[in-house]
Design an enzyme around this catalytic site. Structure first.
Site, PDB file in Angstrom:
ATOM      1  N   ASP A 102      22.657  30.192  10.308  1.00 32.69           N
ATOM      2  CA  ASP A 102      23.617  30.487   9.457  1.00 32.69           C
ATOM      3  C   ASP A 102      24.485  29.044   9.394  1.00 32.69           C
ATOM      4  O   ASP A 102      24.063  28.112   9.970  1.00 32.69           O
ATOM      5  CB  ASP A 102      24.509  31.399  10.374  1.00 32.69           C
ATOM      6  CG  ASP A 102      25.942  31.755   9.823  1.00 32.69           C
ATOM      7  OD1 ASP A 102      25.680  31.866   8.342  1.00 32.69           O
ATOM      8  OD2 ASP A 102      26.700  32.109  10.484  1.00 32.69           O
TER       9      ASP A 102
ATOM     10  N   GLU B  46      43.738  24.348   2.642  1.00 32.48           N
ATOM     11  CA  GLU B  46      45.097  24.362   2.377  1.00 32.48           C
ATOM     12  C   GLU B  46      45.937  24.102   3.543  1.00 32.48           C
ATOM     13  O   GLU B  46      46.935  23.620   3.612  1.00 32.48           O
ATOM     14  CB  GLU B  46      45.454  25.507   1.554  1.00 32.48           C
ATOM     15  CG  GLU B  46      44.836  25.427   0.235  1.00 32.48           C
ATOM     16  CD  GLU B  46      45.628  25.007  -0.567  1.00 32.48           C
ATOM     17  OE1 GLU B  46      46.439  25.575  -1.519  1.00 32.48           O
ATOM     18  OE2 GLU B  46      45.769  23.536  -0.703  1.00 32.48           O
TER      19      GLU B  46
ATOM     20  N   PHE C 131      44.001  26.950  -8.488  1.00 30.08           N
ATOM     21  CA  PHE C 131      42.472  26.547  -8.657  1.00 30.08           C
ATOM     22  C   PHE C 131      41.695  27.598  -9.239  1.00 30.08           C
ATOM     23  O   PHE C 131      41.984  28.846  -9.151  1.00 30.08           O
ATOM     24  CB  PHE C 131      41.894  26.245  -7.329  1.00 30.08           C
ATOM     25  CG  PHE C 131      42.215  24.865  -6.720  1.00 30.08           C
ATOM     26  CD1 PHE C 131      41.459  23.622  -6.915  1.00 30.08           C
ATOM     27  CD2 PHE C 131      43.155  24.882  -5.663  1.00 30.08           C
ATOM     28  CE1 PHE C 131      41.960  22.646  -6.382  1.00 30.08           C
ATOM     29  CE2 PHE C 131      43.550  23.440  -4.975  1.00 30.08           C
ATOM     30  CZ  PHE C 131      42.860  22.549  -5.381  1.00 30.08           C
TER      31      PHE C 131
ATOM     32  N   ARG D  73      35.648  16.175   2.812  1.00 33.74           N
ATOM     33  CA  ARG D  73      35.949  16.999   1.591  1.00 33.74           C
ATOM     34  C   ARG D  73      37.127  16.419   1.021  1.00 33.74           C
ATOM     35  O   ARG D  73      38.337  16.227   1.883  1.00 33.74           O
ATOM     36  CB  ARG D  73      36.245  18.552   1.764  1.00 33.74           C
ATOM     37  CG  ARG D  73      35.004  18.998   2.389  1.00 33.74           C
ATOM     38  CD  ARG D  73      35.534  20.294   3.324  1.00 33.74           C
ATOM     39  NE  ARG D  73      36.044  21.171   2.798  1.00 33.74           N
ATOM     40  CZ  ARG D  73      35.644  22.500   2.462  1.00 33.74           C
ATOM     41  NH1 ARG D  73      34.073  22.205   2.541  1.00 33.74           N
ATOM     42  NH2 ARG D  73      36.145  23.421   1.695  1.00 33.74           N
TER      43      ARG D  73
ATOM     44  N   THR E 113      23.558  31.465   4.231  1.00 33.21           N
ATOM     45  CA  THR E 113      24.981  31.598   4.663  1.00 33.21           C
ATOM     46  C   THR E 113      25.635  32.354   3.260  1.00 33.21           C
ATOM     47  O   THR E 113      25.362  32.599   2.363  1.00 33.21           O
ATOM     48  CB  THR E 113      25.885  30.162   4.524  1.00 33.21           C
ATOM     49  OG1 THR E 113      27.278  30.406   4.827  1.00 33.21           O
ATOM     50  CG2 THR E 113      25.706  29.317   3.486  1.00 33.21           C
TER      51      THR E 113
ATOM     52  N   ARG F  92      26.006  32.480  -0.579  1.00 32.36           N
ATOM     53  CA  ARG F  92      26.359  33.768  -0.953  1.00 32.36           C
ATOM     54  C   ARG F  92      25.546  34.905  -0.711  1.00 32.36           C
ATOM     55  O   ARG F  92      25.029  35.667  -1.727  1.00 32.36           O
ATOM     56  CB  ARG F  92      26.883  33.665  -2.432  1.00 32.36           C
ATOM     57  CG  ARG F  92      27.755  32.821  -2.856  1.00 32.36           C
ATOM     58  CD  ARG F  92      29.031  32.853  -2.223  1.00 32.36           C
ATOM     59  NE  ARG F  92      29.721  34.174  -2.621  1.00 32.36           N
ATOM     60  CZ  ARG F  92      30.745  34.800  -1.662  1.00 32.36           C
ATOM     61  NH1 ARG F  92      31.201  34.332  -0.869  1.00 32.36           N
ATOM     62  NH2 ARG F  92      31.396  35.794  -2.293  1.00 32.36           N
TER      63      ARG F  92
ATOM     64  N   LYS G 160      19.675  37.656   3.916  1.00 33.23           N
ATOM     65  CA  LYS G 160      18.853  36.982   4.913  1.00 33.23           C
ATOM     66  C   LYS G 160      17.592  37.436   5.532  1.00 33.23           C
ATOM     67  O   LYS G 160      16.820  36.749   5.525  1.00 33.23           O
ATOM     68  CB  LYS G 160      20.054  36.782   6.035  1.00 33.23           C
ATOM     69  CG  LYS G 160      21.236  36.050   5.797  1.00 33.23           C
ATOM     70  CD  LYS G 160      22.452  35.611   6.527  1.00 33.23           C
ATOM     71  CE  LYS G 160      23.493  34.877   6.252  1.00 33.23           C
ATOM     72  NZ  LYS G 160      24.409  34.895   7.454  1.00 33.23           N
TER      73      LYS G 160
ATOM     74  N   ASN H 119      26.968  39.256  10.610  1.00 39.03           N
ATOM     75  CA  ASN H 119      26.271  39.095   9.599  1.00 39.03           C
ATOM     76  C   ASN H 119      24.693  38.513   9.632  1.00 39.03           C
ATOM     77  O   ASN H 119      24.082  38.501   8.925  1.00 39.03           O
ATOM     78  CB  ASN H 119      26.883  38.319   8.473  1.00 39.03           C
ATOM     79  CG  ASN H 119      27.254  36.793   8.995  1.00 39.03           C
ATOM     80  OD1 ASN H 119      27.701  36.692  10.226  1.00 39.03           O
ATOM     81  ND2 ASN H 119      27.488  35.922   8.235  1.00 39.03           N
ATOM     82  N   ASP H 120      24.537  37.801  11.074  1.00 35.60           N
ATOM     83  CA  ASP H 120      23.294  37.364  11.357  1.00 35.60           C
ATOM     84  C   ASP H 120      22.292  38.267  12.052  1.00 35.60           C
ATOM     85  O   ASP H 120      21.201  37.920  12.309  1.00 35.60           O
ATOM     86  CB  ASP H 120      23.504  35.871  12.104  1.00 35.60           C
ATOM     87  CG  ASP H 120      24.599  35.040  11.466  1.00 35.60           C
ATOM     88  OD1 ASP H 120      24.488  34.691  10.086  1.00 35.60           O
ATOM     89  OD2 ASP H 120      25.409  34.500  11.873  1.00 35.60           O
TER      90      ASP H 120
END
Length: 1336
Positions: free
Chosen positions: A408, A506, A547, A603, A673, A835, A841, A864-865
C-alpha cells in the site's frame, strides 16, 4: 480454471439488482424479509452488525481443527501406521511408540491455531463492543455496535467511526454536510464531504422529527463497489434519488462535523468494506506442500520395498526354516497368509522412514524462529513502542522465498504528513536552515501569537525579509498563500485557528503563511479576512476558480481594502509559465529551482499574480453578463511570477534503501493504492521505485502492446529479432494503471481483445496536455507505434505471452488475456496500480499467484489492505495511525516498512536456510540408519525382524540425534545478518528453491543409502566367518556395531555441514553422546533385564563390544569411509564451481544508453514536478461561493443533540431555500464533472455527461457583486447571490439536446443528477461566456 475477473463480474452483476428494501425505525418490517439458507430452511435476509473473523468457536474448534490437520498427508500416514501397530499379528513395534508422538504433534499445532484464533476473537469483541448512539423510541441511547440492525437510526459525533453503511439524513453542518476521512478505506488522506438528501435536510430538523421518520429505502443488493451506490428514498409519497454522495461507509471517520444522523442501509458483513475484506485462507508454505508430496512418494516407495521383501519371504520361507532348525518347522498358517502378514510387518518396521520426530521438531523450529523475530531489537520502533511480531509460526521459511511484494502507499510507504520544505521567491531559493551550522535558540516564531508550534520549517533570512516589509515579492507571495485557497477555519481559540482543508497540501501551505505572519482567520461568501503581520485586512472576493483536472490551477480575484483588484493564481508550472507576460532572469532561476525540487521528489506549485485595473474588470464583467463573446487566447495574462513552493510528502524512514535492497534481491515491488495516479507516481519517484530513465507504460501503451500481441502472427516483424531481444534488456520499463482500466482490461468474455483495445483508444498523454500542446509529429507517432508492436511481438517470440496454439483449446480468451497482462507486468521493473479498490488489490495478488507461481507478500496498514493481506501467501500488517485492522488479519506485524528488509533478507533467508538444511540432514540421517533394516532382511530370511534394539529405534530420533539437528534448525547461519543485508543477491537461492527440492531430496536419499551400505556391509565383511571372544558376528554385537557406526557417521556429517559454530553446538554434540551412554547403560543393565527380559534383551551388549579395540577400529573404519569421500567431493566441487552468473532480472544500469525510441516515450519531468496541481481535486470552492459550507451566524447552527428546533423549510428565506435546494446537485456535479475533450471520467460513482464543452472554461466561476449574473461552468453550476446560474434569456432546449450533458443549464433550466448521472432537463444550454481576466 476460469477467469478470476470473470467470476467477480458475475457476482457484481447479480448484486446490482434493486431488491434491497428497508424502512427506517421499523425492525418488525425489516425482519420479515427472509432468504434461503439450506434446503427448506430460511434465515433473516438482513444481517446484524456483528462480525466474526475468527475461524473457530467453542463447538467447531475440535472437529474443524482435526479436519484441517488431517488434510496433511503425513498425519494420515501416521494414523494409518498406528492402526496397523494395534494388530498383534503384524505389529513389530509397540503401538504407543507412534501414538504418543502423534498426539503431541496434534496438540502443538492445535494450540498454535487456538492462540491465533483467540487473538481474532479478542479483536472481534473489541470491534463489536464499540459504543454508538442508537435511536430507541424517541431518544438516542448508548448501545454496542453489535446491537445495530438494518433500518436503525444512529447519531454520530466528531471523530466517531462509522459503524455501518449509513444513509446520511442530517447534520449540524450547513446544508447537512458531513466531512469524513476515508484513509482506512481508499488510502486518501484528504477530507471528503457527504451531504444529506435535501428533503431530509429540510424536514428532519429535531430529534423528535428524526424519531418519527418512516422513510423507505430501495437500493441495490450489498456489493463490494466502494465508489458506487444507487437507490431511492420513498417518503411522503415521493421518491428521491440517492447516490454514493449520500452514504457514509463503515470504517470512515467523522471529521469537523459536530453531529450527524444516519440510517443503517447495510450492516455487518453486508457493508462494502467487509465485502472487500475477503475470507480467511489456510496458508501453507512451499516446503510444507513439498513435504506432503514427498510423504506420498515415500509411502509408495515403502509399499514397493515391502512388496519386494515379502516376495523374498515367499520364495525363501521353506528353505530358511529347513536350514535353520531352531525356527519352528510347523506351518501354523499358509505361506500366502504368512507372506501377507510379513508385508505389513515390513511396512511397519520401515515406517520410521517418515519420522514423526521430524514433524514435531519442525514445529519447534518454526516457533523458535518466530520468537527470534519477536526478540529482534533492530525491528523495534521506539517512538511507537511497537516490536515486530510473528503472528503466524508456520510461514517463516517462506519469508525467504518471496518474489513479489505488494505494498500500500498511504501510511505504508508514506507518513501521511505533508511538510512545507522549501520555497523560491523572486528567484531566490529558501531552504531549511542547517541546525548544526546555526543551532536554533527556541522557536523563531514566538513573535507571532498565531504561529503553529509544530511547524518544522525555519529560515532566518526569509523571516527577516518578511518582517522587514521591504520586498514586494515576499509580501505578495505569502499574501497569495493566505488568500488563494479553499481552506475553512474554525476558531476554537482566538489565537489558534483550526484549519479544515480538502487536502493536506492546502493545509500545509496555509499553515506556512500563518507562521510567517500572514494568517487566514475568517471567510464569508464574498470576503476573506487575513491578519498580515498583525494588521487585519479584509479582501472582497470577486471570483473564485478551483482546481480541476483540466485547469490545473486555482485562481481568486479579490479587491483589497485600498480598492485595487488583484488576480492571484497558483498551479502547475506548465500552465503558469505559458501565461506570463514576460520571462526574465527570475523566471529562469525559478524554473531551475523547480527542476531541483523535482530531483528531490518534492510536490511543487507555481505562484503568480496580476493587478487588474478597474476598466478591464468592468469590461470583463460586462462581457460576462452578456455572455456573447467566444474564448480568446489565454496566453500572456499573468503579469508577474512570484515563485514556487515545495511540499514533501514524507516517506517513512528507510523506505528508499529498503526498496533498493529488495530489488537487488530480485524481489519485485508493486504499489497498490486507492490514491490518485499522480500522487502515487510522485511517491514512486520519491522512493526510487521509478527513475527518470524509465519507460513508463500507461493505459494507452498497454493496450497497444496487447493489440500487437493479439493481432500479430508468427511471421510479423520476423526480421527484427535483434531489436526484440535487446529491447527489454536495455530499457527500464515500469507500468502505471488505475482500477478502472484494470476492470476494462480484464473484461472477461463480454468483449473481444480487439474491441477492448478500440474502446480504450484514448491517448493518456493527451490527457495531460493543454489544447495547444498536442504534438502532430508523424515520425514520432510512427516510431512509437513500431516500438509497441515490437514489444507486443516480443511477448510471443520470447515466451512471455501465453502459448496460444497449445492452450487455445483449453483456456478461454479471458484466461489468455489475464495471463498476457500479468506476464507483461512481471517483465516490468515496477508496477503501480492507482485508484484500486480492496477487492481489486486482492484480484491482482491472486492473478500473480495464479500465473507466476511465485511467493507473494502483501503489506499494508489499513482496512482497505485486509483482503490483499489475506490473499497473499504472506501478509504483513503495519501498526500505524489507520488502526489495527491490517495487523489483526496479518501473519506478521511490523511498525515500519523499512523493517521488511530485515524480515525478509535476514530472518526470512535464515529460516529458509535452516529449515532446508534441517530437512536434508534429517532425511539423510534417517536413511543412513534405517536402510540397514532392508539389507538385514536379506540375511534374516525376510522375517521382518528388527536389526536394532527396540529402545534404540524408539529413542534414536528423540534423544540420540535430536540436539544437533535442532541446533541446525534454530541457530544455523551461513552468513551474518550484516552480510545478508550487504549481499541481497543471496536471497535468490530461496526464490529458485535451490536448497530443498526433489533433486536435493534425491541427493540426501543417495547419501543416506550409501552410508547405510558402508555401515552394514563393511561390518558384515569384517565379521564374516569369525568366532571367539573378539568376534562380533552374533546378532546383538553386530547390531551394536552398525548402530554406533551410524550414530557417529551422522554426527560427523552434522559437524561438517554446520557453518555457525557456537558453544551451544558443542554442547549439543556432547549431550547427544551422553544421552546415548546413559540410556544404553540403563537399558542393558542386569536390573532391567531381570525385570523384563523380553523388553530389555540386549544385556551388556555395548560393554562387550566396546571392550575390544579391534571392534573400535571397525567402527572408526566405517566412519572414515563415510566421511572422507564426502568431504573430498565437497572440496573438489567448491574448487571447480564457477561463480554464479547474474541471473537476476535487474534493471539496466544508469550508464546504459537508452534505446533509440526511449526518448520519444519518456514522460516529461515537468509533468511530475507539478504532480500536486495535476492530482489535486476540487476543494470547497463551490460550497464557499454558494454559501453552502458557511455558517449563517454564531449559534445559528443546527444542534439536534439538545433537541433544539431548527427553522423548517417554510421559515427559510427564498434565497436560502434556493441555495440549499441546489447545493446537493452543485457539489456533486462539480465533483464528478471532470470533462475533458468529451471524455468523462468516473468519480465517486457519478459520471459526467458527455456533451460539448467550451475549451478551457474554468468550472465553478462565481462573480461577486453582480446580481443575477451567469456562472455556468463545464458540467457544473454555481449559485450567485441566491439566483440560479444560467444564460440570460435561455431558450428551451431542442429535442436533440435533451438528456445530454448541459453547460451551465439551470434546473427547469437546471442540470439534474439522477442515479449518479448529470444531464440537462428541459433547458437550453447557456451561450459561451468570456474568460476571466487571467484568460484575456
Amino acid at each position: 480454471m476460469g477467469s478470476l475477473a470473470y467470476r467477480e463480474d458475475l457476482e457484481e452483476e447479480k448484486n446490482s439488482v434493486f431488491t434491497w428494501e428497508l424502512e427506517a425505525n421499523s425492525r418488525d418490517y425489516n425482519s420479515q424479509f427472509k432468504e434461503k439458507s439450506f434446503l427448506c430452511w430460511q434465515r433473516r435476509k438482513y444481517k446484524s452488525n456483528v462480525i466474526h473473523t475468527a475461524k473457530y468457536n467453542v463447538f467447531s474448534f475440535l472437529p474443524l481443527n482435526l479436519y484441517e490437520q488431517f488434510h496433511r498427508v503425513s498425519n494420515l500416514y501416521f494414523l494409518f501406521i498406528i492402526i496397523l501397530q494395534g494388530l498383534p499379528e503384524i505389529s513389530t513395534l509397540p503401538w504407543f511408540t507412534l501414538f504418543v508422538p502423534l498426539i503431541c504433534l496434534l496438540v502443538i499445532r492445535a494450540t498454535r491455531d487456538l492462540v491465533d484464533d483467540i487473538g481474532r476473537h479478542r479483536s472481534d469483541r473489541i470491534i463489536n463492543n464499540r459504543p454508538c448512539q442508537i435511536l430507541v423510541g424517541k431518544s438516542f441511547l448508548w448501545r454496542k455496535w453489535e446491537n445495530l440492525y438494518v433500518g436503525d437510526v444512529v447519531c454520530l459525533n466528531k471523530d466517531n467511526i462509522v459503524p455501518a453503511d449509513l444513509l446520511l439524513l442530517a447534520s449540524t453542518e450547513p446544508s447537512s454536510l458531513c466531512y469524513v476521512e476515508t484513509a482506512d478505506i481508499d488510502g486518501e488522506t484528504n477530507l471528503k464531504f457527504r451531504q444529506a438528501p435535501p428533503v431530509t435536510h429540510h424536514e428532519l430538523t429535531s430529534v423528535r422529527k428524526v424519531a418519527s421518520f418512516q422513510g423507505k429505502v430501495v437500493c441495490e443488493e450489498p456489493n463490494s463497489r466502494l465508489h458506487h451506490f444507487v437507490g431511492c428514498l420513498e417518503w411522503n409519497g415521493r421518491r428521491h434519488p440517492l447516490d454514493i454522495g449520500n452514504v457514509l461507509l463503515r470504517g470512515c471517520k467523522v471529521r469537523n462535523t459536530d453531529t450527524c444522523y444516519g440510517l443503517v442501509i447495510y450492516a455487518g458483513f453486508d457493508t462494502k468494506i467487509m465485502r472487500n475484506c475477503g475470507k480467511i485462507r489456510l496458508k501453507r508454505s512451499r516446503i510444507d506442500r513439498l513435504l506432503n508430496r514427498l510423504v506420498a512418494l515415500i509411502f509408495l516407495s515403502l509399499v514397493l520395498i515391502s512388496v519386494a521383501l515379502s516376495l523374498g519371504f515367499w520364495f525363501k520361507v521353506k528353505e530358511f526354516k529347513a536350514k535353520h532348525h531352531y525356527v519352528s518347522p510347523r506351518h501354523v498358517q499358509s505361506v500366502a497368509a504368512e507372506t501377507f502378514l510379513t508385508f505389513w510387518g515390513f511396512f511397519i518396521l520401515l515406517s520410521v522412514m517418515v519420522p514423526m520426530a521430524m514433524f514435531i521438531m519442525v514445529e519447534f523450529i518454526y516457533l523458535g524462529n518466530s520468537m527470534f523475530i519477536n526478540w529482534d531489537v533492530h525491528m523495534y520502533h521506539a517512538p511507537q513502542d511497537v516490536p515486530a511480531k510473528a503472528r503466524s509460526t508456520s510461514l517463516n521459511d517462506q519469508l525467504g522465498q518471496v518474489g513479489y511484494v505488494f505494498s500500500d502507499k498511504t501510511g505504508t510507504l508514506t507518513q501521511n504528513v505533508m511538510t512545507f520544505r522549501k520555497c523560491c521567491i523572486g528567484g531566490i531559493v529558501y531552504g531549511p536552515d542547517d541546525e548544526e551550522a546555526a543551532p536554533c535558540q527556541g522557536s523563531p516564531y514566538l513573535w507571532n501569537k498565531f504561529a503553529d508550534g509544530k511547524f518544522p520549517y525555519r529560515n532566518a533570512e526569509l523571516l527577516r525579509a518578511v518582517r522587514g516589509r521591504t520586498d514586494e515579492a515576499v509580501r505578495e507571495f505569502w499574501r497569495l498563500l493566505a488568500i488563494c485557497h479553499t481552506v475553512m477555519v474554525q476558531e476554537k481559540d482566538a489565537d489558534q485557528p483550526v484549519y479544515q482543508a480538502a487536502s493536506p497540501d492546502e493545509e500545509a501551505l496555509v499553515t506556512a503563511a500563518r507562521n510567517f505572519g500572514y494568517v487566514f482567520v475568517a471567510r464569508t461568501r464574498d470576503s476573506i479576512t487575513v491578519m498580515e503581520l498583525g494588521d487585519e485586512r479584509v479582501y472582497q472576493v470577486l471570483a473564485m476558480m478551483d482546481f480541476n483536472s483540466m485547469r490545473k490551477r486555482m485562481s481568486v480575484l479579490v479587491r483589497n481594502p485600498e480598492g485595487a483588484i488583484y488576480l492571484y493564481t497558483k498551479g502547475a508550472d506548465v500552465v503558469i509559465f505559458e501565461r506570463l507576460s514576460k520571462k526574465g532572469m527570475t523566471e529562469w532561476t525559478t524554473e531551475e529551482a523547480l527542476a531541483s525540487f523535482a530531483e528531490e521528489t518534492l510536490r511543487t506549485l507555481c505562484l503568480a499574480y496580476k493587478r487588474v485595473d478597474e476598466d478591464t474588470y468592468e469590461e470583463w464583467r460586462q462581457r460576462h453578463r452578456e455572455a456573447s463573446l467566444r474564448m480568446q487566447n489565454r496566453a500572456h495574462a499573468l503579469h508577474q511570477l512570484l515563485g514556487a513552493t515545495a511540499i514533501e510528502d514524507r516517506l517513512q524512514d528507510g523506505v528508499c534503501d529498503t526498496i533498493q535492497c529488495l530489488k537487488q534481491g530480485n524481489i519485485k515491488v508493486w504499489v497498490l493504492t486507492g490514491d490518485k495516479q499522480e500522487t502515487a507516481v510522485n511517491i514512486g519517484f520519491a522512493c526510487q521505485l521509478l527513475s527518470e530513465n524509465m519507460l513508463i507504460l500507461e493505459e494507452k501503451e498497454i493496450t497497444r502492446i496487447l493489440e500487437a500481441y493479439w493481432g500479430s502472427n508468427d511471421g510479423l516483424l520476423a526480421g527484427q529479432g535483434p531489436l526484440q531481444s535487446r529491447f527489454l534488456q536495455q530499457t527500464k520499463v515500469a507500468m502505471v494503471i488505475n482500477g478502472e482500466f484494470l476492470d476494462q482490461l480484464l473484461l472477461s468474455l463480454r468483449k473481444e481483445p480487439r474491441a477492448l483495445v478500440r474502446d480504450e483508444d484514448v491517448d493518456v498523454e493527451e490527457a495531460w496536455q493543454e489544447p495547444g500542446e498536442r504534438t502532430t509529429d508523424f515520425l514520432r507517432a510512427q516510431r512509437v507505434s513500431l516500438m509497441w508492436r515490437t514489444l507486443g511481438t516480443q511477448l510471443r517470440g520470447t515466451g512471455l505471452g501465453p502459448r496460444v496454439k497449445d492452450s487455445g483449446a483449453r483456456d478461454g480468451p479471458e484466461v489468455r488475456r489475464e495471463r498476457a497482462f500479468v506476464e507483461l507486468a512481471a517483465r516490468c521493473q515496477a508496477v503501480i496500480c492507482c485508484r484500486v479498490t480492496p477487492k481489486q488489490k486482492a484480484l491482482i495478488v491472486a492473478l500473480v499467484k495464479k500465473y507466476q507461481r511465485a511467493v507473494t507478500l502483501a503489506i499494508g496498514d489499513g482496512a482497505n489492505d485486509v483482503n490483499m493481506i489475506k490473499t497473499a501467501d504472506i501478509g504483513v500488517g503495519l501498526a500505524g495511525p489507520e488502526g489495527m485492522q491490517a495487523v489483526q488479519n496479518s501473519d506478521y506485524a511490523l511498525a515500519q516498512f523499512c523493517f521488511l528488509k530485515r524480515l525478509l533478507l535476514v530472518h526470512g533467508r535464515w529460516s529458509y536456510v535452516r529449515v532446508c538444511k534441517f530437512l536434508r540432514y534429517f532425511v539423510y540421517k534417517t536413511l543412513a540408519s534405517m536402510m540397514a533394516q532392508v539389507w538385514f532382511a536379506f540375511y534374516s530370511g525376510f522375517t521382518a525382524q528388527p536389526l536394532y534394539e527396540g529402545w534404540f529405534l524408539a529413542l534414536f530420533n528423540l534423544l540420540f540425534s535430536t540436539l544437533p539437528v535442532l541446533y541446525i534448525g534454530l541457530f544455523e547461519q551461513d552468513v551474518s545478518a550484516e552480510r545478508s543485508l550487504e549481499l541481497p543477491q543471496l536471497y535468490i537461492a530461496g526464490q529458485k528453491d535451490e536448497l530443498f527440492n526433489y533433486w536435493v531430496f534425491l541427493q540426501a536419499l543417495a547419501h543416506g543409502t550409501a552410508t547405510s551400505l558402508v555401515n552394514f556391509f563393511v561390518t558384515l565383511w569384517v565379521s564374516h566367518d569369525s568366532a571367539g571372544p573378539t568376534s562380533f558376528s552374533d546378532y546383538q554385537s553386530f547390531s551394536v556395531v552398525v548402530a554406533l557406526s551410524s550414530l557417529l557417521s551422522i554426527t560427523m556429517e552434522a559437524i561438517l555441514i554446520v557453518k555457525y559454530w557456537t558453544v551451544l553446538f558443542v554442547l549439543a554434540i556432547l549431550l547427544s553422546f551422553c544421552f546415548y551412554v546413559v540410556v544404553t547403560w540403563g537399558c542393558q543393565s542386569f536390573w532391567l533385564f531381570r525385570i523384563s527380559p523380553e523388553t530389555f534383551p540386549f544385556l551388556y551388549a555395548d560393554r562387550n563390544v566396546l571392550s575390544h579395540p579391534s571392534i573400535l577400529l571397525v567402527i572408526l573404519l566405517n566412519v572414515s569411509l563415510n566421511t572422507l569421500p564426502t568431504l573430498a567431493l565437497r572440496v573438489i566441487y567448491q574448487a571447480l564451481e564457477k561463480p554464479r552468473p547474474k541471473e537476476v532480472e535487474e534493471a539496466p544500469g544508469e550508464d546504459i544508453a537508452a534505446v533509440e525510441a526511449a526518448p520519444y516515450l519518456r514522460r516529461e519531468s515537468r509533468r511530475r514536478r507539478s504532480s500536486y496541481a495535476f492530482s489535486h481535486r476540487e476543494g470547497y470552492a463551490e460550497l464557499i461561493t454558494q454559501g453552502t459550507i458557511l455558517r449563517r451566524a454564531p449559534g445559528g447552527d443546527r444542534d439536534m443533540l439538545t433537541g433544539q428546533i431548527i427553522p423548517c423549510h417554510e421559515e427559510l428565506s427564498p434565497s436560502t431555500q434556493e441555495s440549499c435546494r441546489c447545493s446537493r446537485k452543485m457539489s456533486f456535479l462539480g465533483k464528478t464533472g471532470h470533462q475533458h475533450r468529451g471524455k468523462a471520467s468516473s468519480r465517486d460513482g457519478g459520471r459526467a455527461a458527455r456533451g460539448p464543452q467550451i475549451p478551457g472554461s474554468p468550472r465553478g466561476l462565481a462573480v461577486r457583486g453582480v446580481p443575477g449574473d451567469v456562472a455556468g461552468g463545464a458540467g457544473g453550476l454555481t449559485v450567485v447571490q441566491g439566483e440560479r446560474a444560467g444564460a440570460v434569456g435561455g431558450s428551451p432546449a431542442p429535442p436533440a439536446a435533451r438528456g445530454r450533458g448541459g453547460q451551465g443549464v439551470p434546473r427547469g433550466v437546471t442540470a439534474g443528477a439522477r442515479g449518479g448521472r448529470s444531464g440537462a432537463r428541459g433547458g437550453g444550454a447557456a451561450p459561451p461566456r468570456p474568460p476571466p481576466p487571467e484568460e484575456q
